[in-house]
Design an enzyme around this catalytic site. Sequence first.
Site, mmCIF file in Angstrom:
data_model
loop_
_atom_site.group_PDB
_atom_site.id
_atom_site.type_symbol
_atom_site.label_atom_id
_atom_site.label_comp_id
_atom_site.label_asym_id
_atom_site.label_seq_id
_atom_site.Cartn_x
_atom_site.Cartn_y
_atom_site.Cartn_z
ATOM 1 N N ASP A 96 -9.004 3.074 -3.867
ATOM 2 C CA ASP A 96 -8.153 3.655 -2.715
ATOM 3 C C ASP A 96 -8.377 5.164 -2.653
ATOM 4 O O ASP A 96 -8.161 5.988 -3.197
ATOM 5 C CB ASP A 96 -6.783 3.314 -2.511
ATOM 6 N N HIS A 118 -10.929 0.033 0.254
ATOM 7 C CA HIS A 118 -10.859 1.028 1.157
ATOM 8 C C HIS A 118 -12.112 1.273 1.596
ATOM 9 O O HIS A 118 -13.263 1.333 0.939
ATOM 10 C CB HIS A 118 -10.454 2.442 0.114
ATOM 11 N N HIS A 178 2.881 14.270 1.197
ATOM 12 C CA HIS A 178 2.165 15.594 1.027
ATOM 13 C C HIS A 178 3.374 16.506 1.151
ATOM 14 O O HIS A 178 3.818 16.570 2.286
ATOM 15 C CB HIS A 178 0.898 15.699 1.924
ATOM 16 N N HIS A 227 1.705 5.101 -2.072
ATOM 17 C CA HIS A 227 1.239 6.150 -2.870
ATOM 18 C C HIS A 227 2.849 6.908 -3.359
ATOM 19 O O HIS A 227 3.307 7.295 -2.696
ATOM 20 C CB HIS A 227 0.437 7.262 -2.315
ATOM 21 N N LEU A 228 2.939 6.784 -4.717
ATOM 22 C CA LEU A 228 4.119 7.208 -5.311
ATOM 23 C C LEU A 228 3.857 8.602 -5.856
ATOM 24 O O LEU A 228 4.790 9.187 -6.318
ATOM 25 C CB LEU A 228 4.712 6.221 -6.175
ATOM 26 N N ASN A 250 -4.478 5.953 -7.064
ATOM 27 C CA ASN A 250 -5.184 7.280 -7.004
ATOM 28 C C ASN A 250 -4.259 8.544 -7.167
ATOM 29 O O ASN A 250 -4.009 9.325 -6.248
ATOM 30 C CB ASN A 250 -5.773 7.420 -5.699
ATOM 31 N N HIS A 267 0.946 -1.216 0.065
ATOM 32 C CA HIS A 267 0.041 0.136 -0.023
ATOM 33 C C HIS A 267 0.822 1.555 -0.030
ATOM 34 O O HIS A 267 1.330 1.815 0.958
ATOM 35 C CB HIS A 267 -0.957 0.000 1.392
ATOM 36 N N ASP A 324 0.996 2.509 3.917
ATOM 37 C CA ASP A 324 0.115 3.507 3.168
ATOM 38 C C ASP A 324 0.921 4.722 3.233
ATOM 39 O O ASP A 324 0.238 5.929 3.447
ATOM 40 C CB ASP A 324 -1.037 3.522 4.220
HETATM 41 ZN ZN LIG Z 1 -4.025 4.621 0.621
#
Ligand SMILES: [Zn+2]
Length: 425
Positions: A152, A179, A309, A62-63, A94, A60, A305
Site C-alpha cells: 500500500d 494499491h 500527517h 495507517h497507525l 507502510n 485500511h 484509509d
Molecule cells: Zn493506504
Amino acid sequence: MKLLIKNGHVVDPANKIDDILDILIDANKISLVGKDIKASVDKTIDATKRIVMPGIIDMHVHLREPGREDKETIASGTLAALKGGITSVLAMPNTQIPIDCSQNLKLLKSIIKKTSHANVLIAAAITKARQGKELTEISQLKKEGILAITDDGASVDDERLMSEALKQAMKHKVLVICHCEDVSISKDGVINLGFISTRLGLRGVSCESEYRRVRRDIQLAEKLGASIHIAHVSCKESVEIIAKAKKKSLRLSAETAPHYFSFSEEDLLGYNTNMKVNPPLRSKEDVVEIKQGLKSGVIDVIASDHAPHTDNEKIIEFERAEFGAIGLETELAASITELVDQGILNWTQLVQKFTVNPAKILGIDRGTLGKGAIADIIIVDTEREWTVESKDFLSRSKNSPFIGRRLKGIVELTILNGKIAYNRC
Ligand SMILES: [Zn+2]
C-alpha cells in the site's frame, strides 16, 4: 460482567436482522438477541431510538507505529477508532519501520499487545521495504499472524513478481490488497488531471493510472485463480472494470473511502492540503459512480484509509504536502450523511459494508451479532448533527478534509469484547 442493551434498532445483516430488539452480553460474548429479554445484569443500557450494530471493521488504516509516533501511535489511533465506532482495524505495513520481516512484525505485535485499545489486525508488505524487487517471507509472516499482504502506497510494477506474490498468497491463504497505481502515468501529479488541475496550475494524475493497474491486477488474479481486494477505488472506470470481472465470479472485492464519495476535485479550489489524497479526489461524475458502485454492490467495503500527517507536513505549499487524510472519527457519520440520508444505501447495506463484508474478506469471526459471537457492538444516534472540529479529534494528527462540515450521526457507545470501551456521554 453482564450487559443488557434494551430497545435498540438492531441492524445485523449477517443474521438478516433489522428490528427493535434487546441484546444480552455475558462476559465477552453475545448470549441472546430477542424481544423483552429479562435477566439480572450488572448494567442495562437504554438504546431507544438508536441504531445498534456490530462494531466497524476498518480494513485500511495507517497507525504509523513503529517509526512515526509524532503522527499517530497504536494507542492514539485505536482510541480514535473506538470513538468512530471501529472495533477492529487492519494496520497497513507502510510504516517507517516497514512490516516486511519477522523481526519488525514481532516489534509491532509487542506494541499492539502493550498499548492497543481496540482489535488490531496486521497486513505485511508484499515486497521487502516495499521496493517491488524481492518478495517478503509470506509463509513465515502468515504463521506469525498476518492476515493480508499489500505494498500500500505503492503498486508492484513487476508483473512476474506480482504473479509470484499471488501464488504464494493463494498457497498460504493470505489476502492480497492491491494499491492500484501506475506511477509511469501518475508521476509527480498531485490532484486529478483535468480542468481544475489546469486552473490551479498543479500537475494532474489521470484516472488511467488507477484503472489500468486495476485491470492488470484483476487479469493476473484471474489467470491464477487468486483472490484480491482492490484498495481505495476512486474513479468510474475502475468501478466498471471491477463490475465486469465480478460477473465472471472472480474472488474479487473492492473498497472505497468516504472522501471519494463526499468530495470532488472542485473542493480543491481553495488549495486545502487536507484534501490532498492518493488516489486524488476525482470529478463530480466519478463521485456519482462511486456511490452507484456502493449501491450496486460492486464496491463491497467502506474503509477510512486513515492517514495521519503532522501540521508540518500539511500546512505547507500544496505540492510539497503529504498525501492522505485522517478518517477514523468521521467515516460512519460521513457515510450516514452522504449515503443513507441521500437514499443511496439503506441501513442494512451500509452496515454490511462496514462489518460482515470486511469480516468475510479478511476471514475473521467478527462483524456479526449472532449468538456466541464476540460482543463488539456500537450504539449510534443517527439523528444527531454535529460540526467536525479539529480540537475534538483523538487522533494525534488533525488532517481531516471534513473539518468545518456538518455531519449526521454520532457514536454514543462502543462495546469491545463485551466491555464498554468508549462512552460519549
Ligand atoms: Zn493506504
